[in-house]
Design an enzyme around this catalytic site. Structure first.
Site, short mmCIF file in Angstrom:
data_model
loop_
_atom_site.label_atom_id
_atom_site.label_comp_id
_atom_site.label_asym_id
_atom_site.label_seq_id
_atom_site.Cartn_x
_atom_site.Cartn_y
_atom_site.Cartn_z
N SER A 1 10.93 6.27 8.74
CA SER A 1 10.46 5.90 10.08
C SER A 1 10.91 4.49 10.41
O SER A 1 10.70 3.57 9.63
CB SER A 1 8.93 5.99 10.09
N CYS B 1 5.76 -7.67 7.26
CA CYS B 1 6.83 -7.11 8.09
C CYS B 1 7.20 -8.11 9.18
O CYS B 1 6.31 -8.67 9.83
CB CYS B 1 6.38 -5.80 8.72
N CYS C 1 4.95 -5.50 15.37
CA CYS C 1 4.50 -4.63 16.46
C CYS C 1 3.05 -5.02 16.79
O CYS C 1 2.25 -5.27 15.88
CB CYS C 1 4.54 -3.16 16.02
N ASN D 1 -4.96 3.34 15.12
CA ASN D 1 -5.93 2.80 14.17
C ASN D 1 -6.35 1.41 14.63
O ASN D 1 -5.49 0.53 14.82
CB ASN D 1 -5.32 2.68 12.77
N CYS E 1 -2.40 0.69 8.58
CA CYS E 1 -1.38 0.31 7.62
C CYS E 1 -1.45 -1.20 7.38
O CYS E 1 -1.35 -2.00 8.29
CB CYS E 1 -0.01 0.69 8.20
N CYS F 1 3.04 8.30 1.56
CA CYS F 1 3.56 7.33 2.53
C CYS F 1 3.76 6.02 1.77
O CYS F 1 2.79 5.49 1.20
CB CYS F 1 2.55 7.18 3.66
N HIS G 1 6.95 4.71 21.08
CA HIS G 1 5.76 4.09 21.67
C HIS G 1 5.90 3.67 23.13
O HIS G 1 4.97 3.06 23.69
CB HIS G 1 5.26 2.90 20.84
N CYS H 1 -0.04 -3.30 15.00
CA CYS H 1 0.04 -3.04 13.57
C CYS H 1 -0.56 -4.18 12.74
O CYS H 1 -0.22 -5.36 12.94
CB CYS H 1 1.50 -2.83 13.18
N SER I 1 9.95 5.21 15.78
CA SER I 1 8.69 4.70 16.35
C SER I 1 8.99 4.25 17.78
O SER I 1 9.44 3.13 17.99
CB SER I 1 8.20 3.49 15.55
N GLY J 1 6.24 -2.45 6.33
CA GLY J 1 7.64 -2.89 6.43
C GLY J 1 8.51 -1.99 7.26
O GLY J 1 8.19 -0.82 7.51
N GLU J 2 9.63 -2.55 7.74
CA GLU J 2 10.64 -1.80 8.48
C GLU J 2 11.76 -1.46 7.48
O GLU J 2 12.53 -2.34 7.08
CB GLU J 2 11.17 -2.66 9.64
N GLU K 1 0.82 -1.22 0.00
CA GLU K 1 0.00 0.00 0.00
C GLU K 1 0.86 1.27 0.00
O GLU K 1 2.00 1.25 0.46
CB GLU K 1 -0.83 0.06 1.29
#
Ligand code: SF4
Length: 364
Positions: free
Chosen positions: A208, A129, A133, A307, A357, A122, A233, A136, A231, A176-177, A102
């Site tokens: 990011s 990934c 996380c 989200n 995401c 983005c 958190h 996510c 990131s 993805g990272e 995406e």
């Protein structure tokens, strides 16, 4: 499909946008062509934005035919486009091996006008990934594979062409990272920032990461380092290990040292991304620690509303994550400010078009 499938596809015929300028130059030199052909092709790809080798009229027909024989032009295609009432647009791209990724187009309009003043895209760096996380949707897929440089670059070219709008900012915050796909991401950054095409300034690109210290240091030494967003958190290792258990062997202190190294080397301020979760990481003590963290080097904290990912059927710790209500997010921001930190609350985009995401890719 598996990683070897895309490798196999590329080994028979590569994608042109996997090549750096120097690699294009070598290709032409090996084919008894002069170096200026590389400049022509590079400008036709990234400045004039041709959509096929046939459109590249600066090259003679025999060279265009040779390129068509040796390379694929686009590495992915637009499979679905979803429009949000807030103006953002979500793209679902289908890769040549059948996987999906995406990208999200976010416009800002001139006051009282329909003219786009600037637009951010983005983009994704992986299908799936491996970091997983707990908050996510993409993480729930696990890793499928790294994207190639061409697949990263083509997201921007195709979205820009579809929207008939320049992309003024790129953020590596999609699936993805990016630092775990360092080679291909770094090469795409070189293409985006190459002075020949005048595409984007490195300060218009933000990467990011969850925080891979050795790769943060590598990015600091990139010829055109881009802005870094971490990131975060969590403000303690205990809480972070619950939110991102895969990284439990990387203590926060090691990440902060790498971030400080990045700042010293690039002199670019850092953004700390932080999703406040009710009762977990949104206490007064967290606000105080966040303010302290954000003063180590010039930086700001960006609070990001959560989200919902209940459609992934989360289990265990992930199932119990609850977003901090938005009024309390603003209170939390005020506390950070009162403790001397610089903080913003991020706009939400695309709440009506599967905002999480990876949500649209997962639906495939
Ligand atoms: S937030 Fe980023 S790093 Fe974490 S699982 Fe999702 S895509 Fe991967």
């Amino acid at each position: 499909m598996l990683i070897k499938d895309i490798d196999k596809l590329q080994s028979t015929k590569n994608f042109i946008k996997n090549l750096s300028y120097d690699e294009i130059k070598d290709y032409f030199n090996k084919n008894d062509q002069q170096t200026f052909r590389a400049d022509q092709l590079y400008l036709d790809l990234y400045s004039r934005r041709c959509n096929s080798f046939d459109e590249i009229l600066t090259l003679p027909k025999n060279l265009r035919d040779k390129l068509t024989e040796d390379f694929h032009f686009y590495s992915l295609e637009i499979n679905n486009v979803r429009y949000s009432s807030d103006g953002s647009v979500k793209f679902l791209f289908k890769l040549t091996d059948g996987n999906y990724v995406e990208a999200v187009f976010m416009p800002w309009y001139e006051a009282d006008s329909e003219t786009i003043e600037r637009a951010t895209l983005c983009i994704s760096s992986m299908a799936g990934c491996p970091v997983k996380c707990t908050f996510c949707a993409t993480g729930s897929m696990g890793k499928i594979r790294n994207l190639t440089t061409a697949e990263i670059v083509d997201q921007v070219l195709l979205a820009s062409d579809y929207m008939k709008s320049d992309i003024n900012n790129i953020v590596f915050m999609g699936m993805g990272e990016p630092l775990l796909n360092y080679h291909n991401v770094a090469k795409s950054i070189s293409i985006f920032t190459d002075s020949r095409s005048s595409w984007l300034s490195r300060r218009k690109i933000t990467l990011s990461t969850v925080g891979i210290p050795v790769k943060i240091k590598a990015l600091a030494s990139h010829p055109t380092p881009v802005k870094l967003a971490l990131s975060l958190h969590a403000t303690t290792n205990d809480v972070r290990n619950q939110i991102i258990p895969v990284l439990k062997n990387i203590p926060l202190e090691d990440i902060f040292s790498a971030v400080e190294y990045f700042y010293r080397k690039t002199k670019m301020p850092i953004t700390y991304e932080y999703i406040p979760f009710a009762g977990l990481n949104d206490t007064l003590a967290d606000a105080k620690r966040l303010a302290k963290i954000s003063r180590r080097v010039p930086s700001r904290v960006n609070l990001i509303p959560y989200n919902d990912i209940s459609f992934t059927n989360p289990q265990g710790f992930a199932k119990d994550l609850k977003p901090t209500p938005i009024e309390e997010v603003h209170d939390f921001a005020k506390h950070i400010r009162d403790f001397g930190g610089w903080v913003t609350v991020r706009d939400t985009f695309g709440q009506d078009i599967e905002a999480a995401c990876g949500q649209l890719a997962l639906s495939q």
